[in-house]
Design a protein around this motif. Structure first.
Motif, mmCIF file in Angstrom:
data_model
loop_
_atom_site.group_PDB
_atom_site.id
_atom_site.type_symbol
_atom_site.label_atom_id
_atom_site.label_comp_id
_atom_site.label_asym_id
_atom_site.label_seq_id
_atom_site.Cartn_x
_atom_site.Cartn_y
_atom_site.Cartn_z
ATOM 1 N N ALA A 45 0.815 -1.226 0.000
ATOM 2 C CA ALA A 45 0.000 0.000 0.000
ATOM 3 C C ALA A 45 0.849 1.277 0.000
ATOM 4 C CB ALA A 45 -0.971 -0.021 1.166
ATOM 5 N N ASP A 46 1.648 1.376 -1.048
ATOM 6 C CA ASP A 46 2.514 2.556 -1.204
ATOM 7 C C ASP A 46 2.352 3.095 -2.610
ATOM 8 O OD1 ASP A 46 3.618 0.550 -2.701
ATOM 9 O OD2 ASP A 46 5.568 0.545 -1.719
ATOM 10 N N TYR A 47 1.165 2.919 -3.213
ATOM 11 C CA TYR A 47 1.044 3.079 -4.648
ATOM 12 C C TYR A 47 -0.267 3.730 -5.049
ATOM 13 C CZ TYR A 47 3.498 1.313 -8.838
ATOM 14 O OH TYR A 47 4.246 1.181 -9.976
ATOM 15 N N ILE A 105 -3.712 -7.985 -5.033
ATOM 16 C CA ILE A 105 -3.952 -6.919 -6.014
ATOM 17 C C ILE A 105 -3.004 -5.792 -5.635
ATOM 18 C CG2 ILE A 105 -5.647 -5.565 -7.277
ATOM 19 C CD1 ILE A 105 -7.887 -6.993 -6.025
ATOM 20 N N ALA A 106 -2.110 -5.469 -6.521
ATOM 21 C CA ALA A 106 -1.092 -4.465 -6.185
ATOM 22 C C ALA A 106 -0.592 -3.785 -7.456
ATOM 23 C CB ALA A 106 0.065 -5.125 -5.446
ATOM 24 N N ALA A 107 -1.536 -3.420 -8.333
ATOM 25 C CA ALA A 107 -1.141 -2.856 -9.625
ATOM 26 C C ALA A 107 -0.096 -3.756 -10.268
ATOM 27 C CB ALA A 107 -0.606 -1.430 -9.478
ATOM 28 N N MET A 108 -0.293 -5.065 -10.116
ATOM 29 C CA MET A 108 0.735 -6.002 -10.566
ATOM 30 C C MET A 108 0.536 -6.381 -12.029
ATOM 31 S SD MET A 108 2.049 -9.570 -8.934
ATOM 32 C CE MET A 108 2.768 -8.878 -7.445
ATOM 33 N N THR A 109 1.614 -6.290 -12.769
ATOM 34 C CA THR A 109 1.623 -6.640 -14.183
ATOM 35 C C THR A 109 1.823 -8.152 -14.302
ATOM 36 O OG1 THR A 109 2.671 -4.499 -14.493
ATOM 37 C CG2 THR A 109 2.709 -5.996 -16.373
ATOM 38 N N PRO A 110 0.951 -8.828 -15.042
ATOM 39 C CA PRO A 110 1.086 -10.293 -15.153
ATOM 40 C C PRO A 110 2.201 -10.701 -16.122
ATOM 41 C CG PRO A 110 -0.872 -9.536 -16.329
ATOM 42 C CD PRO A 110 -0.236 -8.312 -15.731
ATOM 43 N N SER A 113 7.232 -14.283 -16.228
ATOM 44 C CA SER A 113 7.944 -14.955 -15.127
ATOM 45 C C SER A 113 7.050 -15.111 -13.889
ATOM 46 C CB SER A 113 9.242 -14.230 -14.787
ATOM 47 O OG SER A 113 8.969 -12.920 -14.371
ATOM 48 N N ARG A 114 6.185 -14.157 -13.649
ATOM 49 C CA ARG A 114 5.231 -14.303 -12.533
ATOM 50 C C ARG A 114 4.174 -15.353 -12.858
ATOM 51 N NH1 ARG A 114 4.702 -7.806 -11.877
ATOM 52 N NH2 ARG A 114 6.540 -7.469 -10.570
ATOM 53 N N GLN A 115 3.812 -15.444 -14.149
ATOM 54 C CA GLN A 115 2.787 -16.417 -14.559
ATOM 55 C C GLN A 115 3.254 -17.859 -14.394
ATOM 56 O OE1 GLN A 115 2.018 -14.563 -18.302
ATOM 57 N NE2 GLN A 115 -0.061 -13.983 -17.744
ATOM 58 N N ALA A 159 14.078 2.455 -8.112
ATOM 59 C CA ALA A 159 12.904 1.654 -8.482
ATOM 60 C C ALA A 159 12.568 0.745 -7.304
ATOM 61 C CB ALA A 159 13.168 0.828 -9.729
ATOM 62 N N GLN A 160 11.331 0.240 -7.306
ATOM 63 C CA GLN A 160 10.883 -0.610 -6.194
ATOM 64 C C GLN A 160 11.389 -2.053 -6.328
ATOM 65 O OE1 GLN A 160 6.529 -1.198 -5.705
ATOM 66 N NE2 GLN A 160 6.908 -1.206 -3.496
ATOM 67 N N THR A 161 11.770 -2.641 -5.212
ATOM 68 C CA THR A 161 12.245 -4.025 -5.181
ATOM 69 C C THR A 161 11.196 -4.976 -5.769
ATOM 70 O OG1 THR A 161 13.199 -3.435 -3.040
ATOM 71 C CG2 THR A 161 13.296 -5.760 -3.658
ATOM 72 N N SER A 163 9.863 -5.067 -8.647
ATOM 73 C CA SER A 163 8.903 -4.514 -9.613
ATOM 74 C C SER A 163 9.462 -4.589 -11.031
ATOM 75 C CB SER A 163 8.584 -3.054 -9.277
ATOM 76 O OG SER A 163 9.716 -2.240 -9.550
ATOM 77 N N ILE A 164 8.563 -4.447 -12.009
ATOM 78 C CA ILE A 164 9.039 -4.405 -13.395
ATOM 79 C C ILE A 164 9.862 -3.143 -13.623
ATOM 80 C CG2 ILE A 164 7.201 -5.851 -14.341
ATOM 81 C CD1 ILE A 164 5.828 -3.285 -15.354
ATOM 82 N N GLN A 165 9.615 -2.115 -12.811
ATOM 83 C CA GLN A 165 10.391 -0.878 -12.966
ATOM 84 C C GLN A 165 11.867 -1.112 -12.607
ATOM 85 O OE1 GLN A 165 7.273 -0.887 -11.568
ATOM 86 N NE2 GLN A 165 6.257 0.145 -13.265
ATOM 87 N N THR A 201 8.766 4.681 -12.496
ATOM 88 C CA THR A 201 7.468 4.339 -11.914
ATOM 89 C C THR A 201 6.438 4.302 -13.031
ATOM 90 O OG1 THR A 201 5.901 4.831 -10.131
ATOM 91 C CG2 THR A 201 6.831 6.728 -11.269
ATOM 92 N N GLU A 202 5.136 4.178 -12.663
ATOM 93 C CA GLU A 202 4.173 4.163 -13.755
ATOM 94 C C GLU A 202 3.327 5.423 -13.767
ATOM 95 O OE1 GLU A 202 3.363 0.077 -12.376
ATOM 96 O OE2 GLU A 202 1.288 0.557 -12.832
ATOM 97 N N GLY A 203 2.803 5.767 -14.962
ATOM 98 C CA GLY A 203 2.115 7.028 -15.189
ATOM 99 C C GLY A 203 1.092 7.415 -14.128
HETATM 100 N N1 ARG Z 1 3.292 -2.637 -12.069
HETATM 101 C C1 ARG Z 1 4.570 -2.862 -11.472
HETATM 102 C C2 ARG Z 1 4.861 -4.339 -11.386
HETATM 103 O O1 ARG Z 1 3.990 -5.136 -11.590
HETATM 104 C C3 ARG Z 1 4.742 -2.214 -10.112
HETATM 105 C C4 ARG Z 1 3.645 -2.484 -9.139
HETATM 106 C C5 ARG Z 1 3.974 -1.972 -7.742
HETATM 107 N N2 ARG Z 1 2.842 -2.063 -6.888
HETATM 108 C C6 ARG Z 1 2.754 -1.589 -5.647
HETATM 109 N N3 ARG Z 1 1.643 -1.695 -5.032
HETATM 110 N N4 ARG Z 1 3.800 -1.033 -5.069
HETATM 111 O O2 ARG Z 1 5.956 -4.738 -11.095
#
Ligand code: ARG
Length: 268
Positions: A45-47, A105-110, A113-115, A159-161, A163-165, A201-203
């Motif tokens: 919850a930082d997003y 659910i965390a704005a996660m891109t499928p 490698s995650r799949q 970038a976040q640990t 993450s795709i970023q 990061t994302e838009g």
């Molecule tokens: N969309 C990116 C990913 O799937 C970043 C998601 C980060 N989400 C978050 N809640 N911090 O890697």
């Protein structure tokens, strides 16, 4: 010993009655007084506008955002209350794989490698893909006019640990000094305090943060890469029963235009 047991029992009972366990990282939502069970969702919850911890009207912290609204709709479809667990983003895939939580659910891109590890729902964006950006401080616009300008060992890119970023930082700026940090809030304050020079990061997140105090940040657009599309709900591999419910909920929410509406609400 007996006394100790009583004290513990009392504490548990009091928490139970108040209906709201709000230790720092667990947030319970009673969605219907008749529901007897909880479904558990994990997020990072930082997003904002997806998930963010804010102070609620009662002065206590709560978690809000598009993903939380989607999670509530899923919980209601299951006839359960919702428990949200806030954790480091890099723990989420393993937690749902191991059955510690029901879904993430965390704005996660499928990504492919995650799949391999978990299953994903349909993307909850009907049309548009999520734009990827790099933020810089406005004082440095002359210095960093393109992404190529960031590809230098003297430049610190954040970038976040997990993450795709973090992958993008490696792909687009392999020569730069990468600062991979777990908490996105910390990354933003690092950019503000000149502890990093650029932030992948994302838009929608960039926009929400720019609207919420970081108006000195400027966006550089990143070209989109294949295999990094959309945001989806993750469940344990093979949990098709849950996935079917989730996909139906996503279709219904999109048909009503609610996800697009929530994106606007939580970006403001
Ligand atoms: N969309 C990116 C990913 O799937 C970043 C998601 C980060 N989400 C978050 N809640 N911090 O890697």
């Amino acid at each position: 010993m007996k006394k100790m047991f009583l004290v513990v029992l009392l504490a548990v009972t009091v928490l139970g009655i108040s209906g709201c366990t709000n230790t720092s990282n667990v947030f319970d939502f009673i969605l219907d007084e008749d529901y007897t069970e909880f479904v558990t969702m994990a997020t990072s919850a930082d997003y904002p506008p997806y998930e963010n911890i804010v102070q609620g009207e009662d002065g206590k912290n709560t978690v809000v955002g598009v993903d939380i609204e989607i999670a509530k709709a899923i919980a209601i479809a299951l006839g359960k209350n919702l428990r949200v667990v806030h954790k480091g983003f890099d723990f989420l895939v393993e937690d749902v794989r191991d059955g510690k939580v029901d879904f993430i659910i965390a704005a996660m891109t499928p990504t492919p490698s995650r799949q391999l590890i978990i299953d994903f729902s349909d993307s909850y964006y009907s049309e548009e893909t999520v734009s990827q950006v790099v933020l810089i401080h406005k004082d440095n616009v002359d210095l960093y006019q393109t992404i190529e300008d960031l590809n230098n060992a003297s430049v610190r890119v954040g970038a976040q640990t997990g993450s795709i970023q973090a992958e993008f930082a490696e792909i687009f700026t392999p020569l730069a000094t990468a600062k991979i940090i777990q908490d996105v809030n910390e990354l933003f304050s690092n950019l503000d305090n000149d502890l990093i020079d650029a932030l992948f990061t994302e838009g929608p997140v960039a926009d929400a943060k720019i609207n919420d105090g970081y108006s000195d940040f400027i966006k550089l657009e990143l070209t989109t890469l294949e295999g990094y599309d959309g945001n989806a709900v993750g469940v344990q591999k093979g949990n098709t029963a849950l996935l079917t419910v989730i996909n139906q909920v996503i279709a219904d929410l999109n048909e009503q235009g609610l996800i697009a509406e929530w994106l606007v609400t939580y970006s403001a």
